[in-house]
Every structure is written in C-alpha cells, then in structure tokens.
Design a protein around this motif. Sequence first.
Motif, PDB file in Angstrom:
ATOM      1  N   SER A   1     -11.179   5.107   3.511  1.00  0.00           N
ATOM      2  CA  SER A   1     -10.398   6.210   4.080  1.00  0.00           C
ATOM      3  C   SER A   1     -11.271   7.069   4.983  1.00  0.00           C
ATOM      4  CB  SER A   1      -9.838   7.102   2.959  1.00  0.00           C
ATOM      5  OG  SER A   1      -8.889   6.426   2.184  1.00  0.00           O
TER       6      SER A   1
ATOM      7  N   THR B   1      -4.299   6.918  -2.448  1.00  0.00           N
ATOM      8  CA  THR B   1      -3.731   5.705  -1.865  1.00  0.00           C
ATOM      9  C   THR B   1      -4.051   4.517  -2.758  1.00  0.00           C
ATOM     10  OG1 THR B   1      -4.033   6.590   0.351  1.00  0.00           O
ATOM     11  CG2 THR B   1      -3.701   4.209   0.178  1.00  0.00           C
TER      12      THR B   1
ATOM     13  N   VAL C   1      -8.130   1.448  -4.849  1.00  0.00           N
ATOM     14  CA  VAL C   1      -7.744   2.852  -4.913  1.00  0.00           C
ATOM     15  C   VAL C   1      -8.629   3.694  -4.006  1.00  0.00           C
ATOM     16  CG1 VAL C   1      -7.585   4.843  -6.434  1.00  0.00           C
ATOM     17  CG2 VAL C   1      -6.991   2.562  -7.299  1.00  0.00           C
ATOM     18  N   SER C   2      -8.028   4.486  -3.163  1.00  0.00           N
ATOM     19  CA  SER C   2      -8.797   5.435  -2.373  1.00  0.00           C
ATOM     20  C   SER C   2      -8.392   6.854  -2.749  1.00  0.00           C
ATOM     21  CB  SER C   2      -8.557   5.202  -0.881  1.00  0.00           C
ATOM     22  OG  SER C   2      -9.260   6.180  -0.155  1.00  0.00           O
TER      23      SER C   2
ATOM     24  N   ILE D   1       3.200   8.658   5.255  1.00  0.00           N
ATOM     25  CA  ILE D   1       3.674   9.795   4.461  1.00  0.00           C
ATOM     26  C   ILE D   1       3.346  11.098   5.184  1.00  0.00           C
ATOM     27  CG2 ILE D   1       3.372   8.582   2.250  1.00  0.00           C
ATOM     28  CD1 ILE D   1       0.911  10.554   1.820  1.00  0.00           C
TER      29      ILE D   1
ATOM     30  N   ILE E   1     -11.362  -1.223   0.647  1.00  0.00           N
ATOM     31  CA  ILE E   1     -10.480  -0.123   1.053  1.00  0.00           C
ATOM     32  C   ILE E   1     -11.355   1.050   1.493  1.00  0.00           C
ATOM     33  CG2 ILE E   1     -10.248   0.771  -1.313  1.00  0.00           C
ATOM     34  CD1 ILE E   1      -7.307   1.468  -0.592  1.00  0.00           C
TER      35      ILE E   1
ATOM     36  N   VAL F   1      -5.122  13.333  -1.402  1.00  0.00           N
ATOM     37  CA  VAL F   1      -4.270  12.190  -1.054  1.00  0.00           C
ATOM     38  C   VAL F   1      -4.771  10.983  -1.840  1.00  0.00           C
ATOM     39  CG1 VAL F   1      -3.470  10.651   0.786  1.00  0.00           C
ATOM     40  CG2 VAL F   1      -3.835  13.079   1.276  1.00  0.00           C
TER      41      VAL F   1
ATOM     42  N   ILE G   1       0.861  -1.191   0.000  1.00  0.00           N
ATOM     43  CA  ILE G   1       0.000   0.000   0.000  1.00  0.00           C
ATOM     44  C   ILE G   1       0.892   1.234   0.000  1.00  0.00           C
ATOM     45  CG2 ILE G   1      -0.230   0.026   2.537  1.00  0.00           C
ATOM     46  CD1 ILE G   1      -3.164   0.978   2.092  1.00  0.00           C
ATOM     47  N   ASP G   2       0.532   2.225  -0.827  1.00  0.00           N
ATOM     48  CA  ASP G   2       1.319   3.446  -0.946  1.00  0.00           C
ATOM     49  C   ASP G   2       0.399   4.636  -1.144  1.00  0.00           C
ATOM     50  OD1 ASP G   2       4.359   2.813  -1.250  1.00  0.00           O
ATOM     51  OD2 ASP G   2       3.349   1.255  -2.405  1.00  0.00           O
ATOM     52  N   SER G   3       0.768   5.735  -0.502  1.00  0.00           N
ATOM     53  CA  SER G   3       0.007   6.973  -0.654  1.00  0.00           C
ATOM     54  C   SER G   3       0.898   8.075  -1.208  1.00  0.00           C
ATOM     55  CB  SER G   3      -0.535   7.445   0.697  1.00  0.00           C
ATOM     56  OG  SER G   3      -1.507   6.566   1.191  1.00  0.00           O
ATOM     57  N   VAL G   4       0.274   9.003  -1.939  1.00  0.00           N
ATOM     58  CA  VAL G   4       0.949  10.240  -2.335  1.00  0.00           C
ATOM     59  C   VAL G   4       0.010  11.404  -2.025  1.00  0.00           C
ATOM     60  CG1 VAL G   4       2.453   9.273  -4.113  1.00  0.00           C
ATOM     61  CG2 VAL G   4       0.135   9.966  -4.731  1.00  0.00           C
TER      62      VAL G   4
ATOM     63  N   ASP H   1       2.075   2.173   5.016  1.00  0.00           N
ATOM     64  CA  ASP H   1       2.860   3.274   4.474  1.00  0.00           C
ATOM     65  C   ASP H   1       2.599   4.469   5.384  1.00  0.00           C
ATOM     66  OD1 ASP H   1       4.555   4.634   2.739  1.00  0.00           O
ATOM     67  OD2 ASP H   1       2.949   5.199   1.351  1.00  0.00           O
TER      68      ASP H   1
ATOM     69  N   ALA I   1      -6.909  -0.851   3.838  1.00  0.00           N
ATOM     70  CA  ALA I   1      -7.361  -1.897   2.920  1.00  0.00           C
ATOM     71  C   ALA I   1      -7.348  -3.195   3.713  1.00  0.00           C
ATOM     72  CB  ALA I   1      -6.438  -1.997   1.709  1.00  0.00           C
TER      73      ALA I   1
ATOM     74  N   ALA J   1      -3.573   0.321  -2.861  1.00  0.00           N
ATOM     75  CA  ALA J   1      -3.137  -0.985  -2.356  1.00  0.00           C
ATOM     76  C   ALA J   1      -3.157  -1.932  -3.554  1.00  0.00           C
ATOM     77  CB  ALA J   1      -4.068  -1.482  -1.263  1.00  0.00           C
TER      78      ALA J   1
ATOM     79  N   SER K   1      -2.414   2.898   5.553  1.00  0.00           N
ATOM     80  CA  SER K   1      -1.622   4.044   5.135  1.00  0.00           C
ATOM     81  C   SER K   1      -2.004   5.257   5.970  1.00  0.00           C
ATOM     82  CB  SER K   1      -1.857   4.342   3.651  1.00  0.00           C
ATOM     83  OG  SER K   1      -1.125   5.497   3.309  1.00  0.00           O
TER      84      SER K   1
ATOM     85  N   TYR L   1      -3.937  -3.522   5.618  1.00  0.00           N
ATOM     86  CA  TYR L   1      -2.815  -2.717   5.146  1.00  0.00           C
ATOM     87  C   TYR L   1      -3.193  -1.266   5.383  1.00  0.00           C
ATOM     88  CZ  TYR L   1      -1.841  -7.239   3.203  1.00  0.00           C
ATOM     89  OH  TYR L   1      -1.628  -8.582   3.083  1.00  0.00           O
TER      90      TYR L   1
END
Lengths: 311, 311
Positions: B43, A126, A83-84, B118, B41, A124, A41-44, B116, B128, A128, B84, B82
């Motif tokens: 948020s 995210t 995708v969130s 950030i 997932i 944001v 899982i990664d967020s930007v 993750d 997720a 997974a 974030s 998972y």
Amino acid sequence: VERSLIHAIEEVLTDRSGRISRWTGDDASVVRSRPFAVTSIDSVAQDVHFRAGTPPRDVGWRALATALSDIAAMGAEAGEAYVSLALPAGYEGALELVEGMEELAGRCGATIAGGDVIRAPALVVTVAVTGWADAEEELAGRDGARPGDLVGVTGALGGSEAARLLVERGAEPPPDALRRHLRPEPLLAAGRALAAAGVTSMIDLSDGLATDAAHVAARSGAELRLRLADLPLAAGVDLMAGDPRVFAATGGDDYELLVTAPPERVEDASRAAEAAGTTLTWLGDVTVGLGLVLLDENGDQVPGLEGYEHA
Amino acid sequence: VERSLIHAIEEVLTDRSGRISRWTGDDASVVRSRPFAVTSIDSVAQDVHFRAGTPPRDVGWRALATALSDIAAMGAEAGEAYVSLALPAGYEGALELVEGMEELAGRCGATIAGGDVIRAPALVVTVAVTGWADAEEELAGRDGARPGDLVGVTGALGGSEAARLLVERGAEPPPDALRRHLRPEPLLAAGRALAAAGVTSMIDLSDGLATDAAHVAARSGAELRLRLADLPLAAGVDLMAGDPRVFAATGGDDYELLVTAPPERVEDASRAAEAAGTTLTWLGDVTVGLGLVLLDENGDQVPGLEGYEHA
C-alpha cells in the motif's frame, strides 16, 4: 512502521493451508496452487465502513469476512489472505485487528499468508483473498441465470442493517442481528455445496438483495422477479419502521447467498444448503427480459428501490 | 462509489495473461494457475509515500511497481494485479491513476484482474500482485546466502532518493534520477534471469541497500560484507551533501536487485543481468557470522547506518 509490530503480527498467524512454501519474511509468499485461483480484494475505512469506537477485533473480522464472502459466492474453497493495514499515527489496535481476522480465518480454514503495514492519515484495512478450485465447472458466477430458473436466498435478510441502526440509536439489537452486523460468517461451505448442487448463478448479498439481484439480472441478460412477501426476515427487522420486507430487501452486509437454479435442481440445492447449516428460501423466478422486478403480495410491481436509504 | 467510475476503470483494463476466465463484474476473478503462486501486497498513502501534488498516473505506476518489484525479487513471472483504491471525497484522479498502472502493467505483461473502490478519509492505494512459477527451484528467496558467496547489485543506487530530495528543494533532478523516482521499473526479466542463473538469494532494494542487505543476512543466518567504495552510484547522487556512497547505501526506492551467488555462478549471473538489460556490480561477500558489515576503502568497518536520515 516498527519491526516489533510486524513481528508481533507474524507471531499470531497460523499456517492452515499446507500449501505455503514461503510466507512472511520474504519478498512475496509462495503457495502451491490448485488449477484455478479465485481472487477478490476488498477495503474498509474507518468513519466510512465502521465507526471509530468499533473494537479492532470486529474490524479485522469484518474486513476478512467481506473478502471471504466473495470467495464463498464463487463456490471456491478458501485459501490464503493477504492483508494490508494503513494505520494512522498512534493507532493501538493493529495487533487485535489481526487477531480478529485470525479468529475468522481459523473458522474458515483460511491462512493469512502475507501483508503490508504502512503509516497513513486514516485507518484503511485491505484484504485480498485467494480461493481455489480444481475445475471451472465447480464455480458459479453471476452470469448463468436462465429463464425458467427459480431464485433462492440463504438464511434471513436485513439483520445486519437493523443492528447497525439500533446501535446507532443507542438501542440493543437482538443477539442474532448484532452477530450478523459485527461478525458476519462467510458462507463458504454453503457456497461450495450450492455450486456443486448445480446452481446456475450465485452472488453474495453485500449491498442488499435489491442491488445484488439486479447485478445477476444484468450479467445474465435476464429478468429476475422476486416476491417480497416470501423474503425471509432476520431478527431485528421487526423493530424497524416502515415495511419490513422493503427494509430486508434493501439492507446491506447480510453476506447471505442468492442463487438461481433450474426447477430440477431446486431440491438438491435446498438439501445442500441444509447440509451446510443454513436454509434456502425460494422467492422468485427468472424470465425473459432484463433487470430486477420486485412484486408485492398481489403480484403487482413495487416501484424501484434503487438508492433506498434507511432512516 | 459511482458505478460510472468503476465502469470507466474497467474500460481501460486489458487482459494480457491469457489465463483469466472471469474478472471484473463477478464476485471474484478466476485465473487458470501455474504450479506456484507468488503473491505480494503493498500500500501507499498520500502525504506519507507521495505528496498531494503528485500526478495520479505516477502514483498508480509507483504503487504497481512496488508490488511487481517483489515478484521480480522472487524470480517469478508477473501475473495478475488486484487493486484497491481508497478515495477521499472529491478526488478526481482515480481513472488517471489506474491508467498509470495500466501503462506499467502493459510494459510488464501484467494484467489488472480485479479491484475495489471505496470512499475513505485519505487516498490509499493497495496493490496485491500474483506472479507465477512452474517449480520452486525457479525462485530465489532471502534465505539462501551461504559463506563463500559473492554479493552483487544491479544497476545503480541512490538515484530515486536523490531525485526525491531535489524535487522537494525545488531543484531539477537529472532525468535518469527523476525517472527512477517517479516511474521505477520493476526488474522482472532480470529477476527471472538471475534466479535461473543460480543466485542463492535475492531481494529488491526498496528500503535501501543497508537495510535490505541486512534482511538477507538475518534470513540466511550469515554475514554480508559490502565494500562501499564499489557501490554503483546513480546520476544525481553526486549532487547530494555528504559521502555519496553512504547516501547511495541508505537511499530507498531504487528497486534494484541484490543477489548472492557462489563464485562459479558469478559469470553466469553477470551475463544474465546483461541479457536482461542491466548490469551486476559485485561489491562484497558472504562469511560465517550474522548481520551486515559495511567496509570503507581501507577495509575498515563503517559505523552502522540503520535509521540513517537524509537531510
């Protein structure tokens, strides 16, 4: 969040997996598994990982690429992405953002299989991602580097960071560097091929070679010794101030793969990388010890590059 | 983000699944699968889904509960989460937030298997969750309601929303309502038991009965007719202005389950719910048609409650 946006997003998604039995519209997605699930899982966030003016398609592409690159680095096959989207009021780019993701998903054989859309004070994104493998032996972690192994990297390094800095200065980066910056390609085929070729460890270079190679060293309980002079330099690095090899060793977001392999596997690994459309450059070895050592052209140790900041 | 925070977070996590072969510290987590992966997932963002002063442990608990409730509503067994965390500069609650999640994960037999962290301009928590099932027939979607089925809901409704409003007004909610608001319990055991008892459809009540029952109707291509007078009211609803049944039908975040079942399955379903520690109240039926109809005590249709706002 408006139903119409969620509906529009669902309309652009394509099921490529052949394994999905339920997806959007239910409480959760249902996917027929393979024996091992490999998940990251990664967020930007806007203003941290990308600037406000970045085209939404590029934001979506990069967010998915970051997560898929972790799947590549394990040697797994790409599966489903969840995708969130946390969207500030008035943000208009959500659908394009998903279209950018979907474009990359199509190239990688991945399927966006579920998601969530919420209102939030900041943008944001995210992702997974689950990849799949049929056996643990198909996968490569960070912990398998052994004294006597050689160390290789795919492709070329520093291009993404060079492009980022050039764009920031209003200059035009070389096309290859700009592509690496805006639309990095997760090396899924190379990752699988390298794992199958018998590499002992693998990691994707998201934080930069100096940082990521140190992770492999720490997790493997070994010392990695890398020759800076042998670093493959990406286009654009030559336009940067200072030592281009130090720049390439510390620039992040390349999403190339670093591997370790015993000498008898080096040829197979190189061939596997080539068959997957990239190259492997062997630039170091693994010794007894702990940590990362960077060597200059005289074989002398370069002072630590941890926390090195690009001007 | 500081390594020390990530390390501290990893220290509080416990592997409860017995299926994890790689987790924190690698590019991705590796989990031995069961035949069907059930994934959701979700948020939550500060100032949208919770107020700035909410204890981080409650934020973490609720974020995980929301995602696990979707797994419960499919009838799957909880597996791995998972997580974030998008953290604003200076936010001090990250570790407590994960501890709150871990507390709920422990109650549910779930494992936080990767994540993750950030920096971001706002606090956004994304979870997720993957649950597992051995066969598709073990699961229940939103699309199986059939004319002739009866409609039931677990527990009692409206308590979470009542508590939220009471807290907002500076009043003290009944303990049961406050618990529902701050620390909702995803009904995983009930969800599995109800799916096994042969319910034809199931959904968790996150947006409120009126909205979520309409989802089941739309996805099933049927009409759900619910008798408001039979709604089970949670403690705290009696303290609200207006018709308590309308309040309970429109209050969100209850995370109770709504099911449909053919008459011959109703007794089994009720017993299954009781064995899982809750109750089922049968309050309507499924007919030929499309959409949701709410009926008053005279059997007359109540005007639509879509978009109903609690004062």
